[in-house]
Design a protein around this motif. Structure first.
Motif, PDB file in Angstrom:
ATOM      1  N   ASN A  91      91.246  42.841  92.280  1.00  6.43           N
ATOM      2  CA  ASN A  91      89.798  43.528  91.935  1.00  6.43           C
ATOM      3  C   ASN A  91      88.645  43.808  91.704  1.00  6.43           C
ATOM      4  OD1 ASN A  91      91.611  43.388  89.698  1.00  6.43           O
ATOM      5  ND2 ASN A  91      91.831  45.410  89.397  1.00  6.43           N
ATOM      6  N   ASN A  92      88.383  42.854  92.184  1.00  3.09           N
ATOM      7  CA  ASN A  92      87.171  42.048  92.256  1.00  3.09           C
ATOM      8  C   ASN A  92      86.364  42.457  92.564  1.00  3.09           C
ATOM      9  OD1 ASN A  92      88.138  40.104  89.846  1.00  3.09           O
ATOM     10  ND2 ASN A  92      88.352  39.009  91.561  1.00  3.09           N
ATOM     11  N   ILE A  93      84.757  42.405  91.982  1.00  4.77           N
ATOM     12  CA  ILE A  93      83.042  42.386  92.589  1.00  4.77           C
ATOM     13  C   ILE A  93      82.789  40.926  93.446  1.00  4.77           C
ATOM     14  CG2 ILE A  93      81.047  42.867  92.797  1.00  4.77           C
ATOM     15  CD1 ILE A  93      81.728  45.788  91.332  1.00  4.77           C
ATOM     16  N   ASP A  94      82.574  40.505  94.570  1.00  4.15           N
ATOM     17  CA  ASP A  94      82.902  39.016  94.323  1.00  4.15           C
ATOM     18  C   ASP A  94      80.884  38.569  95.073  1.00  4.15           C
ATOM     19  OD1 ASP A  94      85.120  38.128  95.095  1.00  4.15           O
ATOM     20  OD2 ASP A  94      85.351  39.029  96.727  1.00  4.15           O
ATOM     21  N   ASN A  95      80.386  39.470  95.142  1.00  3.45           N
ATOM     22  CA  ASN A  95      79.202  39.437  95.207  1.00  3.45           C
ATOM     23  C   ASN A  95      78.463  40.739  95.748  1.00  3.45           C
ATOM     24  OD1 ASN A  95      76.767  37.662  95.506  1.00  3.45           O
ATOM     25  ND2 ASN A  95      77.842  36.605  97.363  1.00  3.45           N
ATOM     26  N   VAL A  96      77.082  40.760  95.218  1.00  5.94           N
ATOM     27  CA  VAL A  96      76.218  41.757  94.612  1.00  5.94           C
ATOM     28  C   VAL A  96      74.673  41.828  95.519  1.00  5.94           C
ATOM     29  CG1 VAL A  96      74.600  43.598  93.808  1.00  5.94           C
ATOM     30  CG2 VAL A  96      76.699  42.532  93.093  1.00  5.94           C
ATOM     31  N   TYR A  97      74.580  42.533  96.488  1.00  2.00           N
ATOM     32  CA  TYR A  97      73.343  42.371  97.075  1.00  2.00           C
ATOM     33  C   TYR A  97      72.593  43.112  97.487  1.00  2.00           C
ATOM     34  CZ  TYR A  97      76.800  39.508 100.023  1.00  2.00           C
ATOM     35  OH  TYR A  97      77.630  38.118 100.274  1.00  2.00           O
ATOM     36  N   VAL A  98      71.051  43.451  97.130  1.00  2.00           N
ATOM     37  CA  VAL A  98      69.825  44.387  97.123  1.00  2.00           C
ATOM     38  C   VAL A  98      68.938  43.878  98.192  1.00  2.00           C
ATOM     39  CG1 VAL A  98      68.336  45.258  95.213  1.00  2.00           C
ATOM     40  CG2 VAL A  98      70.362  44.201  94.708  1.00  2.00           C
ATOM     41  N   GLU A  99      68.560  44.833  98.738  1.00  2.00           N
ATOM     42  CA  GLU A  99      67.495  45.653  99.483  1.00  2.00           C
ATOM     43  C   GLU A  99      66.479  46.681  98.904  1.00  2.00           C
ATOM     44  OE1 GLU A  99      70.229  45.238 103.315  1.00  2.00           O
ATOM     45  OE2 GLU A  99      69.756  47.273 103.634  1.00  2.00           O
ATOM     46  N   TYR A 100      65.996  46.252  99.589  1.00  2.00           N
ATOM     47  CA  TYR A 100      64.473  47.608  99.407  1.00  2.00           C
ATOM     48  C   TYR A 100      64.508  47.586 101.371  1.00  2.00           C
ATOM     49  CZ  TYR A 100      59.818  50.261  99.751  1.00  2.00           C
ATOM     50  OH  TYR A 100      59.189  50.755  99.993  1.00  2.00           O
ATOM     51  N   ARG A 101      63.992  49.066 101.690  1.00  2.00           N
ATOM     52  CA  ARG A 101      64.227  49.900 102.732  1.00  2.00           C
ATOM     53  C   ARG A 101      62.588  50.838 102.869  1.00  2.00           C
ATOM     54  NH1 ARG A 101      70.492  52.058 103.701  1.00  2.00           N
ATOM     55  NH2 ARG A 101      70.865  49.887 103.180  1.00  2.00           N
ATOM     56  N   TYR A 146      64.266  52.498  93.029  1.00  2.00           N
ATOM     57  CA  TYR A 146      64.276  52.934  94.360  1.00  2.00           C
ATOM     58  C   TYR A 146      64.848  51.924  95.747  1.00  2.00           C
ATOM     59  CZ  TYR A 146      64.418  56.305  98.285  1.00  2.00           C
ATOM     60  OH  TYR A 146      64.380  56.921  99.663  1.00  2.00           O
ATOM     61  N   LEU A 147      66.692  51.246  95.615  1.00  2.00           N
ATOM     62  CA  LEU A 147      66.164  50.039  96.213  1.00  2.00           C
ATOM     63  C   LEU A 147      67.871  50.826  96.465  1.00  2.00           C
ATOM     64  CD1 LEU A 147      65.301  46.815  93.794  1.00  2.00           C
ATOM     65  CD2 LEU A 147      64.104  47.823  95.948  1.00  2.00           C
ATOM     66  N   TRP A 148      68.433  49.395  97.647  1.00  5.02           N
ATOM     67  CA  TRP A 148      69.772  49.901  97.985  1.00  5.02           C
ATOM     68  C   TRP A 148      70.647  48.453  97.800  1.00  5.02           C
ATOM     69  CZ3 TRP A 148      65.718  52.062 100.191  1.00  5.02           C
ATOM     70  CH2 TRP A 148      65.777  53.527 100.708  1.00  5.02           C
ATOM     71  N   MET A 149      71.561  48.823  97.158  1.00  2.56           N
ATOM     72  CA  MET A 149      72.752  47.475  96.740  1.00  2.56           C
ATOM     73  C   MET A 149      74.515  47.884  98.058  1.00  2.56           C
ATOM     74  SD  MET A 149      73.969  47.665  92.624  1.00  2.56           S
ATOM     75  CE  MET A 149      74.355  49.064  92.866  1.00  2.56           C
ATOM     76  N   ALA A 179      77.173  57.051  89.109  1.00  2.00           N
ATOM     77  CA  ALA A 179      76.632  56.034  89.843  1.00  2.00           C
ATOM     78  C   ALA A 179      76.794  56.299  91.299  1.00  2.00           C
ATOM     79  CB  ALA A 179      77.256  54.945  89.285  1.00  2.00           C
ATOM     80  N   PRO A 180      75.521  55.872  92.497  1.00  2.00           N
ATOM     81  CA  PRO A 180      75.232  56.265  93.595  1.00  2.00           C
ATOM     82  C   PRO A 180      76.412  56.046  94.502  1.00  2.00           C
ATOM     83  CG  PRO A 180      74.024  54.514  93.029  1.00  2.00           C
ATOM     84  CD  PRO A 180      74.160  55.555  92.010  1.00  2.00           C
ATOM     85  N   LYS A 181      76.947  56.143  94.870  1.00  2.00           N
ATOM     86  CA  LYS A 181      77.832  55.146  96.389  1.00  2.00           C
ATOM     87  C   LYS A 181      76.887  54.796  96.483  1.00  2.00           C
ATOM     88  CE  LYS A 181      78.265  59.380  98.601  1.00  2.00           C
ATOM     89  NZ  LYS A 181      78.905  60.459  99.424  1.00  2.00           N
ATOM     90  N   LEU A 182      78.031  53.995  97.170  1.00  2.00           N
ATOM     91  CA  LEU A 182      76.452  52.629  97.546  1.00  2.00           C
ATOM     92  C   LEU A 182      76.820  52.852  99.650  1.00  2.00           C
ATOM     93  CD1 LEU A 182      79.855  49.352  97.669  1.00  2.00           C
ATOM     94  CD2 LEU A 182      77.728  49.734  96.325  1.00  2.00           C
ATOM     95  N   GLY A 183      75.289  52.083  99.590  1.00  2.00           N
ATOM     96  CA  GLY A 183      74.516  53.394 100.554  1.00  2.00           C
ATOM     97  C   GLY A 183      73.751  53.479 100.914  1.00  2.00           C
ATOM     98  N   ASP A 184      73.652  54.841  99.052  1.00  2.00           N
ATOM     99  CA  ASP A 184      72.639  55.521  98.825  1.00  2.00           C
ATOM    100  C   ASP A 184      71.512  54.928  97.745  1.00  2.00           C
ATOM    101  OD1 ASP A 184      73.374  57.341 100.068  1.00  2.00           O
ATOM    102  OD2 ASP A 184      74.691  58.263  98.484  1.00  2.00           O
ATOM    103  N   PRO A 185      70.216  55.479  97.877  1.00  2.00           N
ATOM    104  CA  PRO A 185      69.676  54.557  97.275  1.00  2.00           C
ATOM    105  C   PRO A 185      70.209  54.736  95.855  1.00  2.00           C
ATOM    106  CG  PRO A 185      68.522  56.078  97.876  1.00  2.00           C
ATOM    107  CD  PRO A 185      69.853  56.511  98.605  1.00  2.00           C
TER     108      PRO A 185
END
Length: 155
Positions: free
Chosen positions: A34-44, A100-103, A119-125
């Protein structure tokens, strides 16, 4: 004749339903990670292009270095905003804000992830000036709480 057809159809349904796989299924490994292997961040942002009378959304992936703090299930992120390029102009780059990013994340095989508290759902800002917690649940039901926080943000 119609009665015989109905009885034949019912018998066929019973045979088909009874034939469901119940025996002889292979035993698969019980996924317990039950790990988080990687985290990505982007700006839309709006790319300046129009499709079907609507603006086209573009994204710029930010450079992310992660540090996993072993004992606390904490992932510390160092985020670096890349230089302007293409539709990611200097003007767009200047509008980019840490709050105001996306993760999104890679998690363990067969696991699921859920936000904890506000905490925001993944896919939300997401406001990455705050730290957030997510629960990752392995396929076997074992859960682990992860904390994501940004320790460095360079623009």
């Amino acid at each position: 004749m119609k009665r015989i057809q109905i009885i034949g159809f019912a018998a066929m349904i019973l045979v088909l339903l009874n034939g469901c796989l119940k025996k002889g299924l292979p035993e698969y490994e019980s996924w317990d990670v039950n790990n988080i292997d990687n985290v990505y961040v982007e700006y839309r942002y709006e790319s300046g292009k129009i499709l079907n009378d609507k603006p086209v959304v573009a994204y710029q992936r930010l450079n992310v270095q992660k540090n996993v703090v072993a004992n606390s299930n904490t992932i510390e992120l160092s985020i670096d905003v890349p230089q302007a390029s293409g539709t990611f102009t200097e003007e767009v780059r200047n509008k980019l804000m840490q709050n105001y990013l996306w993760m999104y994340m890679d998690i363990s095989t067969a696991a699921k992830i859920a936000p904890i508290g506000s905490a925001p759902k993944l896919g939300d800002p997401v406001d990455l000036t705050k730290e957030w917690q997510y629960q990752v649940t392995a396929a076997n039901g074992n859960a682990k709480t992860w904390t994501i926080k940004v320790v460095s943000f360079k623009k």
